[in-house]
Design a protein around this motif. Structure first.
Motif, PDB file in Angstrom:
ATOM      1  N   ARG A  23       2.157   1.777  -3.470  1.00 21.73           N
ATOM      2  CA  ARG A  23       1.053   2.223  -4.327  1.00 21.73           C
ATOM      3  C   ARG A  23       0.802   3.714  -4.134  1.00 21.73           C
ATOM      4  O   ARG A  23       0.625   4.457  -5.107  1.00 21.73           O
ATOM      5  CB  ARG A  23      -0.218   1.438  -4.011  1.00 21.73           C
ATOM      6  CG  ARG A  23      -1.375   1.733  -4.978  1.00 21.73           C
ATOM      7  CD  ARG A  23      -2.690   1.213  -4.466  1.00 21.73           C
ATOM      8  NE  ARG A  23      -3.142   1.955  -3.298  1.00 21.73           N
ATOM      9  CZ  ARG A  23      -3.729   3.156  -3.379  1.00 21.73           C
ATOM     10  NH1 ARG A  23      -3.900   3.750  -4.547  1.00 21.73           N
ATOM     11  NH2 ARG A  23      -4.124   3.764  -2.279  1.00 21.73           N
ATOM     12  N   LEU A  24       0.799   4.149  -2.889  1.00 21.59           N
ATOM     13  CA  LEU A  24       0.577   5.560  -2.598  1.00 21.59           C
ATOM     14  C   LEU A  24       1.696   6.424  -3.190  1.00 21.59           C
ATOM     15  O   LEU A  24       1.430   7.489  -3.759  1.00 21.59           O
ATOM     16  CB  LEU A  24       0.493   5.777  -1.084  1.00 21.59           C
ATOM     17  CG  LEU A  24      -0.757   5.224  -0.383  1.00 21.59           C
ATOM     18  CD1 LEU A  24      -0.578   5.255   1.130  1.00 21.59           C
ATOM     19  CD2 LEU A  24      -1.994   6.021  -0.792  1.00 21.59           C
ATOM     20  N   ARG A  28      -0.541   5.696   5.158  1.00 20.94           N
ATOM     21  CA  ARG A  28      -0.338   7.008   4.530  1.00 20.94           C
ATOM     22  C   ARG A  28       0.758   7.809   5.242  1.00 20.94           C
ATOM     23  O   ARG A  28       1.612   8.422   4.588  1.00 20.94           O
ATOM     24  CB  ARG A  28      -1.656   7.779   4.513  1.00 20.94           C
ATOM     25  CG  ARG A  28      -2.679   7.180   3.558  1.00 20.94           C
ATOM     26  CD  ARG A  28      -3.945   8.006   3.484  1.00 20.94           C
ATOM     27  NE  ARG A  28      -4.673   7.992   4.763  1.00 20.94           N
ATOM     28  CZ  ARG A  28      -5.772   8.710   4.998  1.00 20.94           C
ATOM     29  NH1 ARG A  28      -6.259   9.499   4.058  1.00 20.94           N
ATOM     30  NH2 ARG A  28      -6.373   8.631   6.175  1.00 20.94           N
ATOM     31  N   PHE A  73       1.680  14.874  -1.088  1.00 19.46           N
ATOM     32  CA  PHE A  73       0.545  13.944  -1.101  1.00 19.46           C
ATOM     33  C   PHE A  73      -0.740  14.709  -0.805  1.00 19.46           C
ATOM     34  O   PHE A  73      -0.733  15.660  -0.014  1.00 19.46           O
ATOM     35  CB  PHE A  73       0.721  12.845  -0.048  1.00 19.46           C
ATOM     36  CG  PHE A  73       1.829  11.869  -0.331  1.00 19.46           C
ATOM     37  CD1 PHE A  73       1.607  10.774  -1.157  1.00 19.46           C
ATOM     38  CD2 PHE A  73       3.078  12.039   0.231  1.00 19.46           C
ATOM     39  CE1 PHE A  73       2.624   9.862  -1.417  1.00 19.46           C
ATOM     40  CE2 PHE A  73       4.099  11.142  -0.014  1.00 19.46           C
ATOM     41  CZ  PHE A  73       3.876  10.046  -0.851  1.00 19.46           C
ATOM     42  N   GLY A  74      -1.812  14.254  -1.408  1.00 19.84           N
ATOM     43  CA  GLY A  74      -3.099  14.889  -1.158  1.00 19.84           C
ATOM     44  C   GLY A  74      -3.521  14.787   0.291  1.00 19.84           C
ATOM     45  O   GLY A  74      -4.082  15.730   0.867  1.00 19.84           O
ATOM     46  N   PHE A  75      -3.248  13.629   0.934  1.00 21.24           N
ATOM     47  CA  PHE A  75      -3.707  13.443   2.308  1.00 21.24           C
ATOM     48  C   PHE A  75      -2.940  14.305   3.311  1.00 21.24           C
ATOM     49  O   PHE A  75      -3.514  14.807   4.275  1.00 21.24           O
ATOM     50  CB  PHE A  75      -3.662  11.964   2.722  1.00 21.24           C
ATOM     51  CG  PHE A  75      -2.410  11.225   2.338  1.00 21.24           C
ATOM     52  CD1 PHE A  75      -1.257  11.312   3.089  1.00 21.24           C
ATOM     53  CD2 PHE A  75      -2.415  10.408   1.205  1.00 21.24           C
ATOM     54  CE1 PHE A  75      -0.126  10.612   2.734  1.00 21.24           C
ATOM     55  CE2 PHE A  75      -1.279   9.700   0.839  1.00 21.24           C
ATOM     56  CZ  PHE A  75      -0.120   9.799   1.603  1.00 21.24           C
ATOM     57  N   THR A 135       1.351   6.383  -7.181  1.00 25.28           N
ATOM     58  CA  THR A 135       0.144   6.945  -7.808  1.00 25.28           C
ATOM     59  C   THR A 135      -0.276   8.300  -7.266  1.00 25.28           C
ATOM     60  O   THR A 135      -0.997   9.028  -7.943  1.00 25.28           O
ATOM     61  CB  THR A 135      -1.035   5.965  -7.649  1.00 25.28           C
ATOM     62  OG1 THR A 135      -1.321   5.777  -6.244  1.00 25.28           O
ATOM     63  CG2 THR A 135      -0.711   4.620  -8.280  1.00 25.28           C
ATOM     64  N   GLU A 136       0.165   8.646  -6.056  1.00 23.01           N
ATOM     65  CA  GLU A 136      -0.365   9.863  -5.447  1.00 23.01           C
ATOM     66  C   GLU A 136       0.678  10.923  -5.107  1.00 23.01           C
ATOM     67  O   GLU A 136       0.328  12.014  -4.665  1.00 23.01           O
ATOM     68  CB  GLU A 136      -1.146   9.515  -4.168  1.00 23.01           C
ATOM     69  CG  GLU A 136      -2.361   8.630  -4.417  1.00 23.01           C
ATOM     70  CD  GLU A 136      -3.245   8.502  -3.182  1.00 23.01           C
ATOM     71  OE1 GLU A 136      -3.265   9.460  -2.370  1.00 23.01           O
ATOM     72  OE2 GLU A 136      -3.906   7.461  -3.034  1.00 23.01           O
ATOM     73  N   CYS A 137       1.960  10.606  -5.307  1.00 21.92           N
ATOM     74  CA  CYS A 137       3.001  11.561  -4.916  1.00 21.92           C
ATOM     75  C   CYS A 137       3.287  12.569  -6.028  1.00 21.92           C
ATOM     76  O   CYS A 137       3.428  12.199  -7.201  1.00 21.92           O
ATOM     77  CB  CYS A 137       4.290  10.823  -4.559  1.00 21.92           C
ATOM     78  SG  CYS A 137       5.620  11.933  -4.047  1.00 21.92           S
ATOM     79  N   HIS A 138       3.373  13.836  -5.642  1.00 20.92           N
ATOM     80  CA  HIS A 138       3.816  14.905  -6.550  1.00 20.92           C
ATOM     81  C   HIS A 138       5.279  15.205  -6.194  1.00 20.92           C
ATOM     82  O   HIS A 138       5.565  15.970  -5.266  1.00 20.92           O
ATOM     83  CB  HIS A 138       2.946  16.144  -6.373  1.00 20.92           C
ATOM     84  CG  HIS A 138       1.479  15.871  -6.581  1.00 20.92           C
ATOM     85  ND1 HIS A 138       0.925  15.686  -7.835  1.00 20.92           N
ATOM     86  CD2 HIS A 138       0.461  15.734  -5.701  1.00 20.92           C
ATOM     87  CE1 HIS A 138      -0.374  15.460  -7.714  1.00 20.92           C
ATOM     88  NE2 HIS A 138      -0.686  15.479  -6.431  1.00 20.92           N
ATOM     89  N   GLU A 167       0.827  -1.203   0.000  1.00 19.35           N
ATOM     90  CA  GLU A 167       0.000   0.000   0.000  1.00 19.35           C
ATOM     91  C   GLU A 167       0.862   1.254   0.000  1.00 19.35           C
ATOM     92  O   GLU A 167       0.539   2.245  -0.665  1.00 19.35           O
ATOM     93  CB  GLU A 167      -0.930  -0.004   1.226  1.00 19.35           C
ATOM     94  CG  GLU A 167      -1.802   1.236   1.386  1.00 19.35           C
ATOM     95  CD  GLU A 167      -2.799   1.423   0.253  1.00 19.35           C
ATOM     96  OE1 GLU A 167      -3.426   2.511   0.184  1.00 19.35           O
ATOM     97  OE2 GLU A 167      -2.956   0.503  -0.595  1.00 19.35           O
TER      98      GLU A 167
END
Length: 350
Positions: A46-47, A307, A253-255, A50-53, A43
């Protein structure tokens, strides 16, 4: 020296080396095992994928280089007050090299940079070492002040978290109210005061007392040196860069960006201060304690382990890679400089 004393000396040196370099490794490995024994690494990857700038991570790393340059400029003021005047470029290299060495041998980086600058400038090692200790003690005072400020500002969030986690609350309460803790602190302070003031002919004791006095002189020079205002401004610059690095990387990250948006700069400040405190734990480049502190801080604001772990591991991993790269650059630059000096010396001789 007899064979027995020689063996005793070797055993003592072996034990000292084991404690100095083995304990940090054990701490790092132990904390990592506690943190990640039930961790979902799939996980986390994956984060990150797919979600890291990554642009925000890169910006944070660029800011961190600025903190190293400010630290070198601050140290230069202290050294000049002691009659040592190395070029800023080589002071910057010494800071880069310090963090790179600390990745492998915790706390040895400070000794390395002291030796490098002392040798390069033909200055007494103890004088340069005292200024380095003053540099680190100034950081300790800064972290203490930031901690007090943060706990005042973020008291609401921290009390709310503790109310929901009674086990943590009871552990902290028992620790703070423990008579053993305060008794040990008072006893340690009293012993240090007695040890430093006692008159003795014991060479080892006299040597330690002299070393402590020299270290204090290196720290006290901050009060009397010219450029105190600039020194304080550079201290703000160093720690401002550290905080700004953490702040901008929250947007990777968005979170974590949502945490910053919902709770404001306070959440970043809590994460930053806890991670700064964790660096006081002997470990290889903060591996283990730093992630633990960041994951704990983000947990206060509702992030789950996967996260929070993705953020902590990515930020620390990228920062570690940067320190390795800066270390390689540093030692290459030092080697080239030494080669150039050798050629110049040979040319003058001929």
């Amino acid at each position: 020296m007899t064979e027995t004393s020689h063996n005793t000396h070797n055993q003592g040196g072996w034990l000292t080396g084991l404690l100095k370099f083995g304990v940090p490794v054990v701490i790092s490995v132990g904390l990592c095992w506690l943190l990640f024994r039930d961790f979902d690494f799939r996980e986390m990857w994956r984060l990150i994928r797919t979600e890291c700038h990554f642009g925000w991570i890169g910006l944070g790393l660029a800011i961190s280089i600025g903190s190293h340059i400010f630290r070198a400029m601050r140290w230069q003021i202290q050294l000049r007050a002691l009659g040592v005047n190395p070029p800023l470029f080589y002071l910057v290299l010494s800071i880069f090299g310090t963090y790179a060495v600390n990745l492998v041998f915790p706390r040895l980086g400070e000794v390395w940079r002291t030796g490098y600058i002392a040798e390069r400038q033909h200055a007494p090692f103890t004088t340069v070492f005292g200024s380095m200790v003053a540099d680190r003690l100034a950081d300790t005072v800064t972290v203490a002040l930031l901690t007090i400020f943060t706990f005042i500002v973020a008291s609401g969030s921290l009390l709310s978290y503790l109310a929901q986690n009674q086990a943590v609350y009871e552990s902290l309460r028992s620790l703070v109210l423990s008579p053993w803790l305060w008794g040990a602190i008072v006893a340690a302070v009293a012993f240090c005061w007695w040890f430093l003031r006692r008159k003795t002919g014991n060479r080892l004791v006299v040597k330690i007392q002299k070393a402590v006095k020299e270290l204090w002189q290196g720290f006290a020079v901050i009060v009397s040196m010219p450029g105190k205002g600039r020194w304080l401004l550079l201290t703000v610059g160093v720690w401002g860069c550290y905080f700004l690095q953490m702040y901008v990387q929250f947007f990777a990250f968005g979170f974590t960006a949502d945490v910053a948006a919902q709770y404001g700069v306070t959440a970043v400040l809590v994460t930053f201060v806890l991670s700064s405190i964790s660096m006081g734990v002997p470990s290889n480049g903060g591996i283990g304690p730093w992630q633990w502190a960041v994951i704990f801080a983000l947990g206060i604001y509702g992030l789950d382990g996967a996260r929070a772990g993705a953020f902590a591991n990515l930020v620390l991993g990228c920062n570690t890679l940067l320190l390795i790269a800066l270390g390689l650059f540093t030692f290459a630059a030092i080697a080239l400089n030494k080669r150039s000096i050798t050629k110049q010396t040979q040319h003058k001789t001929n």
